[in-house]
Design a protein around this motif. Structure first.
Motif, PDB file in Angstrom:
ATOM      1  N   ARG A 161       7.771  -0.618  -0.637  1.00 18.34           N
ATOM      2  CA  ARG A 161       7.994   0.703  -0.039  1.00 18.34           C
ATOM      3  C   ARG A 161       8.576   1.679  -1.060  1.00 18.34           C
ATOM      4  O   ARG A 161       8.194   2.856  -1.102  1.00 18.34           O
ATOM      5  N   TRP A 212       6.805  10.032   6.368  1.00 15.33           N
ATOM      6  CA  TRP A 212       6.573   9.282   7.609  1.00 15.33           C
ATOM      7  C   TRP A 212       5.890   7.954   7.315  1.00 15.33           C
ATOM      8  O   TRP A 212       6.261   6.922   7.872  1.00 15.33           O
ATOM      9  N   GLN A 213       4.880   7.977   6.438  1.00 10.29           N
ATOM     10  CA  GLN A 213       4.177   6.739   6.104  1.00 10.29           C
ATOM     11  C   GLN A 213       5.142   5.688   5.559  1.00 10.29           C
ATOM     12  O   GLN A 213       5.125   4.526   5.978  1.00 10.29           O
ATOM     13  N   ALA A 268       8.484   5.585   5.746  1.00 10.09           N
ATOM     14  CA  ALA A 268       9.570   5.224   6.663  1.00 10.09           C
ATOM     15  C   ALA A 268       9.114   4.265   7.756  1.00 10.09           C
ATOM     16  O   ALA A 268       9.894   3.430   8.225  1.00 10.09           O
ATOM     17  N   THR A 269       7.862   4.380   8.176  1.00 14.53           N
ATOM     18  CA  THR A 269       7.377   3.564   9.302  1.00 14.53           C
ATOM     19  C   THR A 269       6.556   2.362   8.861  1.00 14.53           C
ATOM     20  O   THR A 269       6.138   1.561   9.698  1.00 14.53           O
ATOM     21  N   ASP A 316       5.654  -1.230   7.687  1.00 22.48           N
ATOM     22  CA  ASP A 316       6.192  -2.589   7.642  1.00 22.48           C
ATOM     23  C   ASP A 316       5.315  -3.391   6.681  1.00 22.48           C
ATOM     24  O   ASP A 316       4.193  -3.768   7.035  1.00 22.48           O
ATOM     25  N   SER A 372       0.096  -2.616  10.460  1.00 25.47           N
ATOM     26  CA  SER A 372       0.863  -1.432  10.069  1.00 25.47           C
ATOM     27  C   SER A 372       0.343  -0.874   8.750  1.00 25.47           C
ATOM     28  O   SER A 372       0.174   0.347   8.593  1.00 25.47           O
ATOM     29  N   ARG A 384      -1.323   2.917   8.222  1.00 22.78           N
ATOM     30  CA  ARG A 384      -0.750   3.889   7.282  1.00 22.78           C
ATOM     31  C   ARG A 384      -1.749   4.244   6.195  1.00 22.78           C
ATOM     32  O   ARG A 384      -1.820   5.398   5.761  1.00 22.78           O
TER      33      ARG A 384
END
Length: 310
Positions: free
Chosen positions: A231, A271-272, A274-275, A277, A283, A287
Motif C-alpha cells: 500500500r 480512496w483506492q 485507503a480501502t 486490502d 478488493s 481497485r
C-alpha cells in the motif's frame, strides 16, 4: 447471475462475450480481452489526456474529434494484439497460475498458429489507424513496438515489470500531443512520466491477485517486491503521478478546471489506497478497475479547461 464455466475469473459476470458472441468467436474475444474492457480504457486514457492537453496548449476549445476516435479504435486493437502476444509468450506460465490457466492459448481453446494469425489481423487494424496521422506520429507509434515486444519477458528478469508496462501503456501520452503538433515538448514528456507512475501503481494493485502463484512459478513483480509495504509503494507512485501530471499541466498553461480534475484524481487515488486490502484479491481487482474512473476525472477536467477558459 454467474459467469460461464469457461469465463476467466477477472471477466465481469454476464459480459457481452458470454451472452452474445457466437461460440467460434468467444475464445478469440477472450484472447483479445474484449470481455474485459478495463485494459483498453487504461491504454486509451493517456492518449485522450494528451489530445486534450494539446488542445489547451494550442488554444482550441476541444480536442480534434477524429483524433479521439482513431485513438479509441487503436487502443482496442492494440490492446488485443498486445494481450495475444503476451499470452502466446506466457502460455506455459499461464498454465501454472490459477487465475490464468483458462486463458485461451494456455487451455488449448486457441492454438499457437491461430493466435499468431489473430495477432497479425489486430496489428493490421492498429497500423491502419496509425497511418491516419502525421509522419512524426507514425514513427513515434512504431517505436512503441520495441517496448511492447520486451514486456512479456520483463517479469522473468526484473522485479519491476510494471515499469516496462508503464513505458508501453503510457505511450499515448506522447501520441495525442504529437498528432496535433507534429513533435513533442516538456508537457507531453511530463504527462508520459506521470502516466508511467500511475501504471506502476495500478498494475501493482492488479499483481496483488497473483503473488502466491507468482512466487511458485518464479514470476517477479512490484507486488512481490513491496511485500507487506504494498500500500505504501502504491501510494508513493500515485503521488508521483499527481506531481508529474501537475508539471505537465503547468507546462501546457492549463487552468483551474484541469487542476480541479487533478485534485479530484488525487482524492480518488487516496480512496483506492485507503480501502485496498492487499490480502483480498476481490478488493485488488475492484481497485484496479476503478482506475478507469481516474481516467474520466482527469479527462473531463481537461475538457472543461479547454472549453471554458476562454
Amino acid at each position: 447471475m454467474t459467469a460461464r464455466a469457461d469465463s476467466l475469473p477477472d471477466a465481469a459476470p454476464r459480459n457481452w462475450v458470454d451472452r452474445h458472441a457466437p461460440g467460434w468467436l468467444r475464445p478469440y474475444a477472450r484472447l483479445a480481452r474484449w470481455d474485459r474492457p478495463i485494459g483498453w480504457w487504461l491504454l486509451l486514457w493517456p492518449c485522450w489526456w494528451s489530445a486534450a492537453l494539446a488542445a489547451i496548449a494550442a488554444g482550441r476549445s476541444f480536442p480534434v474529434l477524429w483524433h479521439l476516435a482513431f485513438f479509441l479504435v487503436g487502443a482496442i486493437a492494440m490492446r488485443g494484439a498486445g494481450c495475444t502476444y503476451n499470452d502466446f509468450i506466457d502460455r506455459d506460465l499461464d498454465a501454472q497460475v490459477a487465475r490464468t490457466r483458462m486463458r485461451p492459448i494456455a487451455s488449448g481453446a486457441v492454438s499457437a498458429r491461430q493466435a499468431a494469425v489473430f495477432l497479425v489481423l489486430q496489428a493490421l487494424v492498429g497500423l491502419a489507424v496509425l497511418l491516419q496521422f502525421n509522419a512524426f506520429t507514425i514513427w513515434l507509434g512504431l517505436a512503441s513496438l520495441l517496448v511492447v515486444a520486451f514486456y512479456p519477458f520483463a517479469k522473468r528478469v526484473t522485479d519491476w515489470p510494471q515499469v516496462v508496462l508503464g513505458f508501453a501503456f503510457s505511450w499515448g501520452a506522447l501520441m495525442g500531443w504529437a498528432a496535433l503538433f507534429g513533435g513533442l515538448g516538456f508537457a507531453p514528456l511530463a504527462l508520459y512520466a506521470g502516466a508511467i507512475a500511475w501504471t506502476i501503481g495500478y498494475d501493482t494493485i492488479y499483481a496483488l491477485q497473483d503473488r502466491e502463484d507468482d512466487a511458485v512459478v518464479g514470476v517477479r513483480s512490484t507486488a512481490r517486491l513491496f511485500g507487506g509495504r504494498a500500500r505504501l509503494g502504491i501510494a508513493l507512485f500515485f503521488a508521483l503521478a499527481i506531481l508529474l501530471f501537475g508539471l505537465a499541466f503547468v507546462a501546457a498553461d492549463a487552468g483551474i478546471f484541469a487542476f480541479g480534475g487533478l485534485a479530484a484524481a488525487a482524492a480518488h487515488f487516496a480512496w483506492q489506497v485507503a480501502t485496498l486490502d492487499p490480502r483480498d484479491t476481490a478488493s485488488a481487482l475492484r481497485r484496479f478497475k476503478a482506475n478507469s474512473t481516474t481516467g474520466w476525472i482527469l479527462f473531463v477536467g481537461l475538457l472543461l479547461d479547454a472549453a471554458l477558459r476562454f
